[in-house]
Design a protein around this motif. Structure first.
Motif, PDB file in Angstrom:
ATOM      1  N   THR A  16       0.848  -1.191   0.000  1.00  0.00           N
ATOM      2  CA  THR A  16       0.000   0.000   0.000  1.00  0.00           C
ATOM      3  C   THR A  16       0.881   1.237   0.000  1.00  0.00           C
ATOM      4  OG1 THR A  16      -1.586  -1.229   1.301  1.00  0.00           O
ATOM      5  CG2 THR A  16      -1.907   1.149   1.202  1.00  0.00           C
ATOM      6  N   PRO A  17       0.770   2.095  -0.979  1.00  0.00           N
ATOM      7  CA  PRO A  17       1.634   3.274  -1.049  1.00  0.00           C
ATOM      8  C   PRO A  17       1.397   4.245   0.100  1.00  0.00           C
ATOM      9  CG  PRO A  17      -0.043   3.334  -2.784  1.00  0.00           C
ATOM     10  CD  PRO A  17      -0.165   2.015  -2.110  1.00  0.00           C
ATOM     11  N   GLY A  18       0.205   4.287   0.631  1.00  0.00           N
ATOM     12  CA  GLY A  18      -0.096   5.174   1.756  1.00  0.00           C
ATOM     13  C   GLY A  18      -0.745   4.380   2.859  1.00  0.00           C
ATOM     14  N   GLY A  19      -0.878   4.963   4.023  1.00  0.00           N
ATOM     15  CA  GLY A  19      -1.581   4.316   5.124  1.00  0.00           C
ATOM     16  C   GLY A  19      -2.441   5.352   5.807  1.00  0.00           C
ATOM     17  N   ILE A  20      -3.611   4.954   6.294  1.00  0.00           N
ATOM     18  CA  ILE A  20      -4.532   5.921   6.890  1.00  0.00           C
ATOM     19  C   ILE A  20      -5.204   5.299   8.106  1.00  0.00           C
ATOM     20  CG2 ILE A  20      -6.517   5.271   5.443  1.00  0.00           C
ATOM     21  CD1 ILE A  20      -7.068   8.328   5.237  1.00  0.00           C
ATOM     22  N   SER A  21      -5.366   6.105   9.128  1.00  0.00           N
ATOM     23  CA  SER A  21      -6.108   5.649  10.309  1.00  0.00           C
ATOM     24  C   SER A  21      -7.055   6.759  10.757  1.00  0.00           C
ATOM     25  CB  SER A  21      -5.149   5.290  11.446  1.00  0.00           C
ATOM     26  OG  SER A  21      -4.527   6.454  11.946  1.00  0.00           O
ATOM     27  N   LEU A  22      -8.172   6.344  11.318  1.00  0.00           N
ATOM     28  CA  LEU A  22      -9.199   7.301  11.757  1.00  0.00           C
ATOM     29  C   LEU A  22      -9.743   6.849  13.101  1.00  0.00           C
ATOM     30  CD1 LEU A  22     -11.092   9.744  11.049  1.00  0.00           C
ATOM     31  CD2 LEU A  22     -12.644   8.074  10.055  1.00  0.00           C
ATOM     32  N   VAL A  23      -9.777   7.770  14.053  1.00  0.00           N
ATOM     33  CA  VAL A  23     -10.286   7.477  15.402  1.00  0.00           C
ATOM     34  C   VAL A  23     -11.458   8.410  15.684  1.00  0.00           C
ATOM     35  CG1 VAL A  23      -9.735   7.449  17.876  1.00  0.00           C
ATOM     36  CG2 VAL A  23      -8.005   6.787  16.208  1.00  0.00           C
ATOM     37  N   VAL A  24     -12.567   7.817  16.195  1.00  0.00           N
ATOM     38  CA  VAL A  24     -13.755   8.595  16.602  1.00  0.00           C
ATOM     39  C   VAL A  24     -13.879   8.471  18.116  1.00  0.00           C
ATOM     40  CG1 VAL A  24     -16.243   8.899  16.333  1.00  0.00           C
ATOM     41  CG2 VAL A  24     -14.879   8.114  14.399  1.00  0.00           C
ATOM     42  N   PRO A  25     -13.407   9.469  18.878  1.00  0.00           N
ATOM     43  CA  PRO A  25     -13.408   9.340  20.347  1.00  0.00           C
ATOM     44  C   PRO A  25     -14.798   9.341  20.983  1.00  0.00           C
ATOM     45  CG  PRO A  25     -12.553  11.486  19.682  1.00  0.00           C
ATOM     46  CD  PRO A  25     -12.771  10.702  18.433  1.00  0.00           C
ATOM     47  N   GLN A  26     -15.754  10.013  20.352  1.00  0.00           N
ATOM     48  CA  GLN A  26     -17.107  10.084  20.919  1.00  0.00           C
ATOM     49  C   GLN A  26     -18.123   9.717  19.839  1.00  0.00           C
ATOM     50  OE1 GLN A  26     -18.065  13.865  22.700  1.00  0.00           O
ATOM     51  NE2 GLN A  26     -19.934  13.110  23.635  1.00  0.00           N
ATOM     52  N   PRO A  27     -18.463   8.411  19.724  1.00  0.00           N
ATOM     53  CA  PRO A  27     -19.354   7.987  18.643  1.00  0.00           C
ATOM     54  C   PRO A  27     -20.829   8.274  18.887  1.00  0.00           C
ATOM     55  CG  PRO A  27     -18.623   6.099  19.911  1.00  0.00           C
ATOM     56  CD  PRO A  27     -17.923   7.289  20.477  1.00  0.00           C
ATOM     57  N   ASN A  28     -21.185   8.740  20.086  1.00  0.00           N
ATOM     58  CA  ASN A  28     -22.587   9.036  20.410  1.00  0.00           C
ATOM     59  C   ASN A  28     -22.657  10.378  21.128  1.00  0.00           C
ATOM     60  OD1 ASN A  28     -25.333   8.842  21.052  1.00  0.00           O
ATOM     61  ND2 ASN A  28     -25.188   6.626  21.197  1.00  0.00           N
ATOM     62  N   ILE A  29     -23.428  11.319  20.575  1.00  0.00           N
ATOM     63  CA  ILE A  29     -23.529  12.667  21.159  1.00  0.00           C
ATOM     64  C   ILE A  29     -24.991  12.982  21.447  1.00  0.00           C
ATOM     65  CG2 ILE A  29     -23.178  15.141  20.742  1.00  0.00           C
ATOM     66  CD1 ILE A  29     -20.796  14.383  18.965  1.00  0.00           C
ATOM     67  N   ASN A  30     -25.265  13.452  22.670  1.00  0.00           N
ATOM     68  CA  ASN A  30     -26.601  13.927  23.053  1.00  0.00           C
ATOM     69  C   ASN A  30     -26.548  15.447  23.161  1.00  0.00           C
ATOM     70  OD1 ASN A  30     -27.752  11.325  23.305  1.00  0.00           O
ATOM     71  ND2 ASN A  30     -26.797  11.093  25.301  1.00  0.00           N
ATOM     72  N   ALA A  31     -27.494  16.111  22.517  1.00  0.00           N
ATOM     73  CA  ALA A  31     -27.513  17.575  22.517  1.00  0.00           C
ATOM     74  C   ALA A  31     -28.939  18.068  22.679  1.00  0.00           C
ATOM     75  CB  ALA A  31     -26.918  18.110  21.222  1.00  0.00           C
ATOM     76  N   THR A  32     -29.077  19.323  23.103  1.00  0.00           N
ATOM     77  CA  THR A  32     -30.395  19.958  23.167  1.00  0.00           C
ATOM     78  C   THR A  32     -30.484  20.991  22.050  1.00  0.00           C
ATOM     79  OG1 THR A  32     -29.518  21.521  24.800  1.00  0.00           O
ATOM     80  CG2 THR A  32     -30.732  19.636  25.644  1.00  0.00           C
ATOM     81  N   VAL A  33     -31.695  21.364  21.730  1.00  0.00           N
ATOM     82  CA  VAL A  33     -31.943  22.323  20.647  1.00  0.00           C
ATOM     83  C   VAL A  33     -31.188  23.628  20.914  1.00  0.00           C
ATOM     84  CG1 VAL A  33     -33.743  23.743  19.563  1.00  0.00           C
ATOM     85  CG2 VAL A  33     -34.176  21.332  20.043  1.00  0.00           C
ATOM     86  N   ALA A  34     -30.601  24.197  19.868  1.00  0.00           N
ATOM     87  CA  ALA A  34     -29.858  25.473  19.877  1.00  0.00           C
ATOM     88  C   ALA A  34     -28.456  25.339  20.459  1.00  0.00           C
ATOM     89  CB  ALA A  34     -30.630  26.569  20.610  1.00  0.00           C
ATOM     90  N   GLN A  35     -28.020  24.127  20.756  1.00  0.00           N
ATOM     91  CA  GLN A  35     -26.680  23.909  21.289  1.00  0.00           C
ATOM     92  C   GLN A  35     -25.683  23.772  20.149  1.00  0.00           C
ATOM     93  OE1 GLN A  35     -26.609  20.531  23.908  1.00  0.00           O
ATOM     94  NE2 GLN A  35     -24.425  20.630  24.266  1.00  0.00           N
ATOM     95  N   ASN A  36     -24.392  24.044  20.429  1.00  0.00           N
ATOM     96  CA  ASN A  36     -23.314  23.793  19.466  1.00  0.00           C
ATOM     97  C   ASN A  36     -22.677  22.452  19.812  1.00  0.00           C
ATOM     98  OD1 ASN A  36     -23.875  26.358  18.577  1.00  0.00           O
ATOM     99  ND2 ASN A  36     -22.076  27.294  19.499  1.00  0.00           N
ATOM    100  N   ILE A  37     -22.389  21.637  18.797  1.00  0.00           N
ATOM    101  CA  ILE A  37     -21.760  20.334  19.051  1.00  0.00           C
ATOM    102  C   ILE A  37     -20.507  20.169  18.215  1.00  0.00           C
ATOM    103  CG2 ILE A  37     -23.870  19.147  19.779  1.00  0.00           C
ATOM    104  CD1 ILE A  37     -24.062  17.937  16.968  1.00  0.00           C
ATOM    105  N   LEU A  38     -19.542  19.430  18.771  1.00  0.00           N
ATOM    106  CA  LEU A  38     -18.298  19.142  18.065  1.00  0.00           C
ATOM    107  C   LEU A  38     -18.307  17.673  17.672  1.00  0.00           C
ATOM    108  CD1 LEU A  38     -15.437  20.094  17.188  1.00  0.00           C
ATOM    109  CD2 LEU A  38     -14.637  19.235  19.403  1.00  0.00           C
ATOM    110  N   LEU A  39     -18.264  17.408  16.368  1.00  0.00           N
ATOM    111  CA  LEU A  39     -18.144  16.048  15.848  1.00  0.00           C
ATOM    112  C   LEU A  39     -16.649  15.795  15.704  1.00  0.00           C
ATOM    113  CD1 LEU A  39     -20.977  16.223  13.169  1.00  0.00           C
ATOM    114  CD2 LEU A  39     -21.150  15.458  15.517  1.00  0.00           C
ATOM    115  N   SER A  40     -16.094  15.163  16.724  1.00  0.00           N
ATOM    116  CA  SER A  40     -14.645  15.072  16.847  1.00  0.00           C
ATOM    117  C   SER A  40     -14.085  13.779  16.259  1.00  0.00           C
ATOM    118  CB  SER A  40     -14.264  15.172  18.328  1.00  0.00           C
ATOM    119  OG  SER A  40     -12.873  15.060  18.483  1.00  0.00           O
ATOM    120  N   VAL A  41     -13.053  13.911  15.431  1.00  0.00           N
ATOM    121  CA  VAL A  41     -12.308  12.759  14.897  1.00  0.00           C
ATOM    122  C   VAL A  41     -10.827  13.121  14.872  1.00  0.00           C
ATOM    123  CG1 VAL A  41     -14.213  11.909  13.478  1.00  0.00           C
ATOM    124  CG2 VAL A  41     -12.558  13.474  12.479  1.00  0.00           C
TER     125      VAL A  41
END
Length: 200
Positions: free
Chosen positions: A30-55
């Motif tokens: 494989t000429p390149g290698g890639i990895s991806l981590v999702v630290p928080q796969p489930n997010i609960n939020a309330t209306v009008a809140q700001n959320i961070l989809l972190s990877v």
């Protein structure tokens, strides 16, 4: 009596060695290698809140990051960008999304329609892909509970005010009654003294 499986142990070592060799060969091919981590796969939020989809992703070459939202309303492309290059934000999310170099995005002022699945795809320039999913649940603020507390507080305040007024009136009436009684007693005492004087 239980005996160790000697034959299987030898086979396990062989299978493990073969697997390791195949994985190493694939990594070298494989000429390149890639990895991806999702630290928080489930997010609960309330209306009008700001959320961070972190990877967090890492790769050997230049990566392209793409985010999509899938819900009961359909699939929507949110944003796509190439590391160190252009950022293409969908017009639906134009004023609500901020993209970060590590692959994360911030979604501002979420609504009920923002609930659902968020899929991120990181594609390395040689064609290697990594995928991640974040589930977002959005809840409405339940105003009925706050309304009940406010009504109960107002009711208690009204009852307290009525009781205070009632106590004040009782105190005033008692004071007036005592004043009249004292006046009558004084008047009757004065009359008795006058009668005694006349009799004398």
């Amino acid at each position: 009596l239980m005996r160790p499986l000697r034959g299987c142990r030898g086979r396990g070592v062989v299978v493990g060695t073969v697997t390791l060799c195949l994985a190493a060969g694939w990594a070298l091919q494989t000429p390149g290698g890639i990895s991806l981590v999702v630290p928080q796969p489930n997010i609960n939020a309330t209306v009008a809140q700001n959320i961070l989809l972190s990877v967090e992703y890492s790769c050997r070459g230049v990566a392209t990051i793409e985010w999509k939202h899938v819900s009961s309303w359909g699939t929507t492309s949110i944003v796509e960008w190439r590391s160190g290059n252009y950022v293409n934000i969908s017009t639906v999310y134009k004023d609500r999304v901020t993209a970060f170099e590590n692959g994360s995005i911030e979604l501002r002022n979420v609504g009920m329609r923002d609930a659902g699945y968020y899929f991120v795809t990181v594609t390395e320039e040689h064609g290697t892909n990594a995928y991640g999913t974040i589930i977002v649940n959005v809840y409405e603020i339940i105003y009925e509970d706050l309304h009940f507390v406010a009504v109960l507080f107002a009711f208690l305040a009204a009852v307290s005010a009525i009781l205070i007024c009632f106590m004040w009136l009782c105190n005033k009436s008692l004071h007036l009654f005592q004043k009249k009684t004292t006046h009558k007693l004084t008047a009757s005492t004065t009359e008795e003294i006058e009668l005694e004087t006349i009799e004398c």
